[in-house]
Design a protein around this motif. Structure first.
Motif, PDB file in Angstrom:
ATOM      1  N   LEU A   4       0.826  -1.206   0.000  1.00  0.00           N
ATOM      2  CA  LEU A   4       0.000   0.000   0.000  1.00  0.00           C
ATOM      3  C   LEU A   4       0.859   1.255   0.000  1.00  0.00           C
ATOM      4  N   VAL A   5       1.935   1.231   0.761  1.00  0.00           N
ATOM      5  CA  VAL A   5       2.854   2.372   0.807  1.00  0.00           C
ATOM      6  C   VAL A   5       3.439   2.649  -0.572  1.00  0.00           C
ATOM      7  N   THR A   6       3.757   1.585  -1.296  1.00  0.00           N
ATOM      8  CA  THR A   6       4.297   1.737  -2.651  1.00  0.00           C
ATOM      9  C   THR A   6       3.289   2.426  -3.561  1.00  0.00           C
ATOM     10  N   LYS A   7       2.030   2.034  -3.477  1.00  0.00           N
ATOM     11  CA  LYS A   7       0.994   2.650  -4.308  1.00  0.00           C
ATOM     12  C   LYS A   7       0.805   4.127  -3.953  1.00  0.00           C
ATOM     13  N   LEU A   8       0.950   4.456  -2.677  1.00  0.00           N
ATOM     14  CA  LEU A   8       0.845   5.852  -2.257  1.00  0.00           C
ATOM     15  C   LEU A   8       2.069   6.644  -2.715  1.00  0.00           C
ATOM     16  N   LYS A   9       3.208   6.023  -2.623  1.00  0.00           N
ATOM     17  CA  LYS A   9       4.453   6.699  -2.985  1.00  0.00           C
ATOM     18  C   LYS A   9       4.513   7.029  -4.462  1.00  0.00           C
TER      19      LYS A   9
ATOM     20  N   THR B  93      -0.201   5.951  -7.350  1.00  0.00           N
ATOM     21  CA  THR B  93      -1.243   5.105  -7.939  1.00  0.00           C
ATOM     22  C   THR B  93      -2.551   5.310  -7.194  1.00  0.00           C
ATOM     23  N   LEU B  94      -2.433   5.544  -5.880  1.00  0.00           N
ATOM     24  CA  LEU B  94      -3.590   5.868  -5.039  1.00  0.00           C
ATOM     25  C   LEU B  94      -3.384   7.256  -4.458  1.00  0.00           C
ATOM     26  N   SER B  95      -4.477   8.012  -4.373  1.00  0.00           N
ATOM     27  CA  SER B  95      -4.383   9.377  -3.858  1.00  0.00           C
ATOM     28  C   SER B  95      -5.503   9.652  -2.862  1.00  0.00           C
ATOM     29  N   GLU B  96      -5.595  10.890  -2.453  1.00  0.00           N
ATOM     30  CA  GLU B  96      -6.576  11.327  -1.456  1.00  0.00           C
ATOM     31  C   GLU B  96      -8.004  10.945  -1.824  1.00  0.00           C
ATOM     32  N   SER B  97      -8.337  11.029  -3.100  1.00  0.00           N
ATOM     33  CA  SER B  97      -9.698  10.716  -3.551  1.00  0.00           C
ATOM     34  C   SER B  97     -10.022   9.225  -3.451  1.00  0.00           C
ATOM     35  N   ASP B  98      -9.001   8.403  -3.221  1.00  0.00           N
ATOM     36  CA  ASP B  98      -9.191   6.951  -3.124  1.00  0.00           C
ATOM     37  C   ASP B  98      -9.221   6.470  -1.673  1.00  0.00           C
ATOM     38  N   LEU B  99      -9.464   7.371  -0.740  1.00  0.00           N
ATOM     39  CA  LEU B  99      -9.325   7.031   0.672  1.00  0.00           C
ATOM     40  C   LEU B  99     -10.112   5.788   1.107  1.00  0.00           C
ATOM     41  N   PRO B 100     -11.404   5.660   0.780  1.00  0.00           N
ATOM     42  CA  PRO B 100     -12.113   4.433   1.190  1.00  0.00           C
ATOM     43  C   PRO B 100     -11.444   3.156   0.656  1.00  0.00           C
ATOM     44  N   ARG B 101     -10.970   3.209  -0.584  1.00  0.00           N
ATOM     45  CA  ARG B 101     -10.275   2.058  -1.163  1.00  0.00           C
ATOM     46  C   ARG B 101      -8.957   1.800  -0.438  1.00  0.00           C
ATOM     47  N   ILE B 102      -8.243   2.865  -0.092  1.00  0.00           N
ATOM     48  CA  ILE B 102      -6.974   2.733   0.625  1.00  0.00           C
ATOM     49  C   ILE B 102      -7.182   2.024   1.953  1.00  0.00           C
ATOM     50  N   VAL B 103      -8.194   2.463   2.686  1.00  0.00           N
ATOM     51  CA  VAL B 103      -8.475   1.861   3.998  1.00  0.00           C
ATOM     52  C   VAL B 103      -8.886   0.399   3.835  1.00  0.00           C
TER      53      VAL B 103
END
Length: 206
Positions: A181-186, A189-199
């Motif tokens: 997940l950290v890699t996708k954030l770095k 690939t995932l951003s603020e608008s993807d928060l529910p998916r991130i969690v």
């Protein structure tokens, strides 16, 4: 000091006026497990105010007497939409000294996501020295906290107002025990608008 007190009351009046018609029928569950059914108003948070009330307003019917409850007596709120969707609001601890009301957005096996609406009221003076106010009132949730099941205090990932931390840096730090997940954030690939998916991905991370 006197000016700040009067001005703070002025801002709180604006916020109160904005939300005075936002009564919804629902259930209020108290800490003694009693359930009250009636009309409920959720407090609106104003980031610019010196103080914000966290008290829930409740009345049995539209013309009934308004009673206020805080986290010492109220546990959670339940609203049911016309489509059958259930919205759950509950008090969570955001610091050692603060317990605040949030909507539960996501419930996982090891983490929960909470959100709330926070307004910003910008103030100033006109040419005659009179106080003026320009309000920003959100139409959707714009402040989010997360909390793991073993944690006592929730952590902000998205906050409203000045001096807020970068979402990406905050998320990478909080979810540091999930390398994928950290890699996708770095790499964004995932951003603020993807928060529910991130969690949700964090909840499934092994």
């Amino acid at each position: 000091m006197k000016f700040r007190t009067i001005f703070s009351l002025f801002l709180l009046t604006i916020i109160s006026s904005y939300g005075q018609n936002n009564w919804k029928y629902g259930e209020l569950i108290l800490r003694n497990n009693d359930t009250l059914k009636g009309f409920i108003q959720i407090p609106m948070i104003n980031r610019a105010a010196i103080a914000n009330s966290q008290k829930i307003k409740f009345k049995e019917n539209q013309g009934g007497k308004t009673i206020r409850y805080d986290y010492t007596s109220a546990q959670k709120l339940i609203f049911k939409g016309y489509d059958g969707e259930i919205s759950l609001f509950e008090y969570i601890r955001t610091s050692q000294s603060k317990v605040q009301l949030f909507k539960r957005i996501y419930t996982g096996n090891k983490i929960r996501l909470y959100g709330r609406m926070v307004s910003e009221v910008f103030t100033g003076q006109d040419v005659n020295g009179n106080m003026t106010s320009t309000g920003f009132y959100p139409t959707d949730y714009n402040e989010y906290y997360v909390i793991r099941k073993y944690e006592r205090t929730a952590t902000p990932l998205i906050k409203v107002g000045p001096f807020t931390k970068s979402f990406r840096k905050s998320a990478m730090k909080y979810f540091s025990d999930c390398p994928d997940l950290v890699t996708k954030l770095k790499n964004r690939t995932l951003s603020e608008s993807d928060l529910p998916r991130i969690v949700k991905e964090y909840d499934q991370c092994k």
